[in-house]
Design an enzyme around this catalytic site. Sequence first.
Site, PDB file in Angstrom:
ATOM      1  N   GLU A 175      47.769  -0.654 -10.737  1.00  0.00           N
ATOM      2  CA  GLU A 175      46.431  -1.335 -11.106  1.00  0.00           C
ATOM      3  C   GLU A 175      46.483  -1.368 -12.614  1.00  0.00           C
ATOM      4  O   GLU A 175      46.783  -0.469 -13.462  1.00  0.00           O
ATOM      5  CB  GLU A 175      45.511  -0.055 -10.864  1.00  0.00           C
ATOM      6  CG  GLU A 175      43.880  -0.190 -11.203  1.00  0.00           C
ATOM      7  CD  GLU A 175      43.238   0.924 -10.501  1.00  0.00           C
ATOM      8  OE1 GLU A 175      42.189   1.040 -11.023  1.00  0.00           O
ATOM      9  OE2 GLU A 175      43.348   1.146  -9.267  1.00  0.00           O
ATOM     10  N   LYS A 177      48.167   8.408 -11.519  1.00  0.00           N
ATOM     11  CA  LYS A 177      48.034   8.015 -13.020  1.00  0.00           C
ATOM     12  C   LYS A 177      49.232   7.989 -13.709  1.00  0.00           C
ATOM     13  O   LYS A 177      50.138   8.718 -13.759  1.00  0.00           O
ATOM     14  CB  LYS A 177      46.991   8.886 -13.724  1.00  0.00           C
ATOM     15  CG  LYS A 177      45.552   8.548 -13.195  1.00  0.00           C
ATOM     16  CD  LYS A 177      44.834   7.374 -13.599  1.00  0.00           C
ATOM     17  CE  LYS A 177      43.391   7.483 -13.167  1.00  0.00           C
ATOM     18  NZ  LYS A 177      43.128   5.947 -13.528  1.00  0.00           N
ATOM     19  N   LYS A 228      33.739  -1.254  -8.769  1.00  0.00           N
ATOM     20  CA  LYS A 228      32.980   0.080  -9.005  1.00  0.00           C
ATOM     21  C   LYS A 228      31.604  -0.482  -9.233  1.00  0.00           C
ATOM     22  O   LYS A 228      31.075  -1.201  -9.955  1.00  0.00           O
ATOM     23  CB  LYS A 228      33.479   0.689 -10.183  1.00  0.00           C
ATOM     24  CG  LYS A 228      34.920   1.096 -10.200  1.00  0.00           C
ATOM     25  CD  LYS A 228      35.302   1.753 -11.361  1.00  0.00           C
ATOM     26  CE  LYS A 228      36.921   2.007 -11.254  1.00  0.00           C
ATOM     27  NZ  LYS A 228      37.437   2.986 -12.275  1.00  0.00           N
ATOM     28  N   ASP A 252      41.379  -4.007 -12.744  1.00  0.00           N
ATOM     29  CA  ASP A 252      40.047  -3.038 -12.613  1.00  0.00           C
ATOM     30  C   ASP A 252      39.287  -3.223 -13.856  1.00  0.00           C
ATOM     31  O   ASP A 252      38.142  -3.847 -13.756  1.00  0.00           O
ATOM     32  CB  ASP A 252      40.591  -1.535 -12.737  1.00  0.00           C
ATOM     33  CG  ASP A 252      39.496  -0.600 -12.930  1.00  0.00           C
ATOM     34  OD1 ASP A 252      38.344  -0.998 -12.819  1.00  0.00           O
ATOM     35  OD2 ASP A 252      39.693   0.662 -12.998  1.00  0.00           O
TER      36      ASP A 252
END
Length: 324
Positions: free
Chosen positions: A164, A107, A214, A190
């Site tokens: 991402e 992250k 997801k 994403d």
Amino acid sequence: MTPSIAELLDTARVVALPMTTRFRGVDVREALLFEGPQGWAEFSPFVEYADAEASVWLASAIDFAWNEQPAPLRDRIPVNATVPAVAAADVVGVLARFPGCRTAKVKVAEAGQHLSDDIARVRAVRDVMGPLGRVRIDANAAWNVDEAERALHALAEFDIEYAEQPCATVEELAEVRARVKYMGILIAADESIRKAEDPIAVARAGAADLIVIKAQPLGGIRRALDIVAESGLPAVVSSALDTAIGLSQGAALAAALPQLDFDCGLGTGALFVENVAKLSPVDGSIPVGRITPDEARLERLAASADRQDWWRERLTRCHALLSD
């Protein structure tokens, strides 16, 4: 078929899972679990999501609990380690929770931090992973185009597999992709998939090299598979900080993909102090298959009475939206 709210509430269990490290502003992850004819499912949209968005997550949970899922093409899913926005000195301890993982997602662009923090963290990850490990980063749409280009230029020395969602919009992603193409860093979408009215817009605009999918936010495994097929792009299956139940749905999605070229973000069970069932990476992968929560863990991890009421009321409202 949508089951009645009484059927959902009959088996509903609300849990609160403490995390080993604060992740995306979350210290305790709450979720509502229920059981259907096919097994257990998870309803866990983040607490700030409005009911309209959360109802998509409920549709996914109902589908997983009530309907047979696509046949799996593999029985184990390789997963990446996930490194929250921790200090560089804490990286070794975080990665130790992901035994055998050959890929790490880091992250970056955390609120209140600076690019120097990201560089130190990614450098520490690369040092642990070694030259053969894969390192990817996730900015959660926090940069503008110029910030993204500057950050990726600074991080390129660590051989980044992909970045991402460096920026928020499809147009920004396309611009960043064009600017950093010479660096060999791929761009992954994403939020531009799971929170978009048109999840295929990224592919049409040439704004990403791959997509992150997801199961819960996209409404279930079948819809996610349709999005991958229509986009024509490689896909990485990731979690939404799910419990073991939600992770098993993610594994079912990854198992049904015709191609699985990248390690998946489904090892996040290792970020919890305790989970409703055991499902953390072993030798860099997790198994495919239905998960039944452990009753003793459900009782130990039960949310407070007021939070249980909050989740049951939310479930009822979202169910009403689906019924309408």
